[in-house]
Design a protein around this motif. Structure first.
Motif, PDB file in Angstrom:
ATOM      1  N   GLU A  58      11.553  -6.008   8.878  1.00  0.00           N
ATOM      2  CA  GLU A  58      10.896  -4.955   8.388  1.00  0.00           C
ATOM      3  C   GLU A  58      10.986  -5.066   6.714  1.00  0.00           C
ATOM      4  N   GLU A  59      12.218  -5.266   6.411  1.00  0.00           N
ATOM      5  CA  GLU A  59      12.679  -5.308   5.028  1.00  0.00           C
ATOM      6  C   GLU A  59      11.974  -6.582   4.417  1.00  0.00           C
ATOM      7  N   ALA A  60      11.887  -7.642   4.896  1.00  0.00           N
ATOM      8  CA  ALA A  60      11.262  -8.774   4.684  1.00  0.00           C
ATOM      9  C   ALA A  60       9.713  -8.763   4.300  1.00  0.00           C
ATOM     10  N   LYS A  61       9.121  -7.951   5.559  1.00  0.00           N
ATOM     11  CA  LYS A  61       7.787  -7.980   5.598  1.00  0.00           C
ATOM     12  C   LYS A  61       7.263  -6.962   4.299  1.00  0.00           C
ATOM     13  N   ILE A  62       8.257  -5.675   4.091  1.00  0.00           N
ATOM     14  CA  ILE A  62       7.817  -4.870   2.952  1.00  0.00           C
ATOM     15  C   ILE A  62       8.011  -5.720   1.585  1.00  0.00           C
TER      16      ILE A  62
ATOM     17  N   SER B 153       5.929  -7.915  -3.344  1.00  0.00           N
ATOM     18  CA  SER B 153       5.670  -9.303  -4.164  1.00  0.00           C
ATOM     19  C   SER B 153       4.565  -9.840  -4.185  1.00  0.00           C
ATOM     20  N   ALA B 154       3.662  -9.819  -3.116  1.00  0.00           N
ATOM     21  CA  ALA B 154       2.048 -10.055  -3.268  1.00  0.00           C
ATOM     22  C   ALA B 154       1.143  -9.117  -4.268  1.00  0.00           C
ATOM     23  N   TYR B 155       1.763  -7.840  -4.503  1.00  0.00           N
ATOM     24  CA  TYR B 155       1.053  -6.877  -5.328  1.00  0.00           C
ATOM     25  C   TYR B 155       1.572  -7.166  -6.651  1.00  0.00           C
ATOM     26  N   GLY B 156       2.870  -7.882  -6.774  1.00  0.00           N
ATOM     27  CA  GLY B 156       3.356  -7.693  -8.089  1.00  0.00           C
ATOM     28  C   GLY B 156       4.296  -6.525  -8.407  1.00  0.00           C
ATOM     29  N   LEU B 157       4.793  -5.942  -7.254  1.00  0.00           N
ATOM     30  CA  LEU B 157       5.259  -4.332  -7.433  1.00  0.00           C
ATOM     31  C   LEU B 157       6.788  -4.684  -6.965  1.00  0.00           C
ATOM     32  N   SER B 158       7.627  -3.682  -7.384  1.00  0.00           N
ATOM     33  CA  SER B 158       9.035  -3.485  -6.751  1.00  0.00           C
ATOM     34  C   SER B 158       8.933  -2.837  -5.514  1.00  0.00           C
ATOM     35  N   ARG B 159       9.747  -3.089  -4.490  1.00  0.00           N
ATOM     36  CA  ARG B 159       9.696  -2.533  -3.348  1.00  0.00           C
ATOM     37  C   ARG B 159       9.887  -0.825  -3.367  1.00  0.00           C
ATOM     38  N   ALA B 160      10.466  -0.251  -4.461  1.00  0.00           N
ATOM     39  CA  ALA B 160      10.265   1.135  -4.416  1.00  0.00           C
ATOM     40  C   ALA B 160       8.857   1.527  -4.851  1.00  0.00           C
ATOM     41  N   ASP B 161       8.196   0.733  -6.023  1.00  0.00           N
ATOM     42  CA  ASP B 161       6.872   1.114  -6.572  1.00  0.00           C
ATOM     43  C   ASP B 161       6.020   0.852  -5.471  1.00  0.00           C
TER      44      ASP B 161
ATOM     45  N   LEU C 232       6.417   1.150  -1.936  1.00  0.00           N
ATOM     46  CA  LEU C 232       6.296   2.240  -0.856  1.00  0.00           C
ATOM     47  C   LEU C 232       6.242   3.667  -1.508  1.00  0.00           C
ATOM     48  N   ARG C 233       6.319   3.600  -2.707  1.00  0.00           N
ATOM     49  CA  ARG C 233       5.604   5.045  -3.209  1.00  0.00           C
ATOM     50  C   ARG C 233       4.370   5.171  -3.261  1.00  0.00           C
ATOM     51  N   ARG C 234       3.582   4.006  -3.824  1.00  0.00           N
ATOM     52  CA  ARG C 234       2.130   3.915  -3.887  1.00  0.00           C
ATOM     53  C   ARG C 234       1.281   4.164  -2.438  1.00  0.00           C
ATOM     54  N   ARG C 235       2.155   3.146  -1.297  1.00  0.00           N
ATOM     55  CA  ARG C 235       1.710   3.443  -0.119  1.00  0.00           C
ATOM     56  C   ARG C 235       1.902   4.714   0.512  1.00  0.00           C
ATOM     57  N   GLY C 236       2.849   5.384   0.185  1.00  0.00           N
ATOM     58  CA  GLY C 236       3.313   6.758   0.879  1.00  0.00           C
ATOM     59  C   GLY C 236       2.334   7.897   0.126  1.00  0.00           C
ATOM     60  N   LEU C 237       2.046   7.492  -0.905  1.00  0.00           N
ATOM     61  CA  LEU C 237       1.285   8.702  -1.614  1.00  0.00           C
ATOM     62  C   LEU C 237      -0.219   8.624  -1.782  1.00  0.00           C
ATOM     63  N   ASN C 238      -0.669   7.581  -1.018  1.00  0.00           N
ATOM     64  CA  ASN C 238      -2.022   6.903  -1.015  1.00  0.00           C
ATOM     65  C   ASN C 238      -2.439   6.564  -2.181  1.00  0.00           C
ATOM     66  N   HIS C 239      -1.614   6.066  -3.378  1.00  0.00           N
ATOM     67  CA  HIS C 239      -2.345   5.813  -4.495  1.00  0.00           C
ATOM     68  C   HIS C 239      -2.809   4.374  -4.454  1.00  0.00           C
ATOM     69  N   ARG C 240      -3.540   4.003  -5.279  1.00  0.00           N
ATOM     70  CA  ARG C 240      -4.394   2.739  -5.548  1.00  0.00           C
ATOM     71  C   ARG C 240      -3.287   1.431  -5.754  1.00  0.00           C
ATOM     72  N   LEU C 241      -3.594   0.631  -4.778  1.00  0.00           N
ATOM     73  CA  LEU C 241      -2.635  -0.735  -5.072  1.00  0.00           C
ATOM     74  C   LEU C 241      -3.392  -1.496  -6.212  1.00  0.00           C
ATOM     75  N   PRO C 242      -2.671  -2.220  -6.943  1.00  0.00           N
ATOM     76  CA  PRO C 242      -3.235  -3.175  -7.806  1.00  0.00           C
ATOM     77  C   PRO C 242      -3.714  -4.275  -6.957  1.00  0.00           C
ATOM     78  N   SER C 243      -4.605  -5.279  -7.550  1.00  0.00           N
ATOM     79  CA  SER C 243      -5.218  -6.671  -6.911  1.00  0.00           C
ATOM     80  C   SER C 243      -3.819  -7.438  -6.648  1.00  0.00           C
ATOM     81  N   THR C 244      -3.833  -8.078  -5.525  1.00  0.00           N
ATOM     82  CA  THR C 244      -2.743  -9.128  -5.288  1.00  0.00           C
ATOM     83  C   THR C 244      -2.677  -9.951  -6.429  1.00  0.00           C
ATOM     84  N   VAL C 245      -1.654 -10.786  -6.427  1.00  0.00           N
ATOM     85  CA  VAL C 245      -1.403 -11.490  -7.610  1.00  0.00           C
ATOM     86  C   VAL C 245      -2.394 -12.880  -7.425  1.00  0.00           C
ATOM     87  N   ALA C 246      -2.451 -13.207  -6.162  1.00  0.00           N
ATOM     88  CA  ALA C 246      -3.399 -14.427  -5.829  1.00  0.00           C
ATOM     89  C   ALA C 246      -4.840 -14.020  -6.034  1.00  0.00           C
ATOM     90  N   LEU C 247      -5.315 -12.867  -5.666  1.00  0.00           N
ATOM     91  CA  LEU C 247      -6.540 -12.525  -6.107  1.00  0.00           C
ATOM     92  C   LEU C 247      -6.837 -12.383  -7.252  1.00  0.00           C
TER      93      LEU C 247
END
Length: 118
Positions: free
Chosen positions: A24-28, A33-41, A43-58
């Motif tokens: 689970e930790e590896a998946k999170i 990292s695909a979104y260029g975010l820290s783990r805490a940021d 989880l915060r964005r996903r948990g609060l339904n905030h918009r995620l940035p574009s993935t780094v590859a996209l």
């Protein structure tokens, strides 16, 4: 100059811990990292339904497409300048250029598998 203090209700001083197994930790971590975010940021964005940035590859692929489209636009501008000077239109080059522009636009605005757009 120091950063101004946050209001007490805006401070992030309430840590929340969760227990994860290694998978689970590896998946999170991989998703964060695909979104260029820290783990805490992440989880915060996903948990609060905030918009995620574009993935780094996209973001990288969109930048490459935008650059290619810009270069094609420059070529099209040169052809238009050539034609406005009273010279004949280079039909073969113009048709190929229009086809390449349409390909780039199709890639840039492809609705994707979920229909949400790029």
């Amino acid at each position: 100059m120091a950063r101004p203090r946050l209001a007490p209700e805006d401070r992030r001083g309430h840590p929340t811990g969760i227990r994860l197994n290694l998978a689970e930790e590896a998946k999170i971590d991989a998703a964060a990292s695909a979104y260029g975010l820290s783990r805490a940021d992440y989880l915060r964005r996903r948990g609060l339904n905030h918009r995620l940035p574009s993935t780094v590859a996209l973001a990288h692929s969109e930048a490459l497409l935008a650059t290619a489209l810009l270069r094609l636009g420059v070529n099209l501008n040169q052809i238009a300048h050539h034609m406005n000077a009273g010279r004949a239109a280079p039909h073969a080059e113009l048709d190929a250029l229009i086809a390449r522009i349409n390909e780039c636009l199709d890639q840039l605005y492809d609705p994707g598998p979920d229909g949400a757009g790029a």
